[in-house]
Design a protein around this motif. Sequence first.
Motif: not given
Length: 494
Positions: A194-205
């Motif tokens: 999950p860690l890479s997806a959670l980082l991707l979510a912050r970048i999308a924000d």
Amino acid sequence: MDVTHDGWIRRAETLRFTGSHLIDGRAHDGGGAFTIVSPRNGHSLAEVADAGAAEVDLAVAAARRAFDDGPWPRLAPAERGRTLLRLADLIEERRVDLALTVSLEMGKPITDAHDIELRALIGTFRWYGQLADKLTDESPHTPPDTLALVTREPAGVVGAVVPWNFPLTLAGWKIAPALAAGCTVVLKPSENSPLSALLLARIADEAGLPPGVLNVVAGHGSVAGRALGLHPDVDVLAFTGSTAVGRHYLRYAADSNLKRVWLELGGKSPNIILPDAPDLEQAAATAAWGIFFNQGEMCTAPSRLLVHASVAERVTEAVVERARALRVGDPLDPATEMGALVGQDHLDRVLDHIHTAVDDGARLRTGGERVLAETGGVYLRPTVFDHVDSRSALAREEVFGPVLSVLTFEDLDEAVALANATHYGLAAGLWTSDLSTAHQVSRALRAGTVWVNCYEEGDLTVPFGGMKQSGNGRDKSAHALEKYTELKTTWIQL
């Protein structure tokens, strides 16, 4: 960036992981927590929030508000496209950290994570960003006193559930076309990665996605995945994973709101080598690369090598030689060719398949054993079996690891019959110099993708997906938008 082994280790030591969900543009720590352990060395990476039904409800509610009342579905398609292009640029800026996160959480060699996985992710957002304003509606020819319009509209709230083997590539294949179409998304990554997806979510924000347009909840499939599948406010569910779990999502849809479910499931892909292959050495090298790339943890892995009896010994020896020479080691070492399997439970399952194959009479040519156990990591030696019975479990069941089964055939009809003797239909390979054979066999193979004289090639212009129990619908290409849109007919009497 120092791209030596020591340089990657030093950079990894600077990473600080975020384990909070991203819901409605804000961090959320509701639910319990679980620990992510790196298969590289058995060390704990982070504590991650563990979503339950309550957190999924919050994420879906945010996505529903963003779709029903927010600006995203109402933006000009070109503006949505520009946001996706900004996101691609920001991913490029954070490429090193994203690649390291993938490598640490699921064991992929850092070179593959950086050069292949992140390249695919960046390319996916750029491709759909550029496509967003280039779709057209229809106006069929009707009687002169009428006007008919056929419009393609965003389907609504998309639930996306993705696996751990390509945690960012497969997330991108679902998120990018859904966002380009004007949908909002709730993404549930695998509990293993999950860690890479959670980082991707912050970048999308950071890229400017409005709150609620992309929500990411970490959690286990049996709880968070189930809640997403059953949720009555999810309009579309897109899943990549095992066939067994895919069946659950179809049941969830039937038991809830009959949401559309798009499945990309398992595979037991055949790779057929004929005596007239343009280059038998290249065919053998590609066969070995294909099964051991990404530790064999690929639904498209060419796990069944079907070789004409006249060249079987030569090809098998070449594959075995390459398997023995393959460098297994630390995923952060750029010289590593095969990294760690995702976890101890998965290693145990793969070893069970190997032990069953031996009991069934297959001949173990190389591998079949755990290595580098002293590191605390989860590593397996590349494994090749020949003398495999086509009726055996090894020839029929998906192993999802670096385990190759070699079968032989005498003629083309037998090769096609063996290739199609599976419940799966995701991909296949064929090696021949005869153009007619290439066309005829490609048509006869029941697979969503057929590679001729190559394997795992293609780009975003072509669709990807399976037949039979390998799933339905297509990722990649403009066809992916069909999953995230609805056709509406408007008939106007003039």
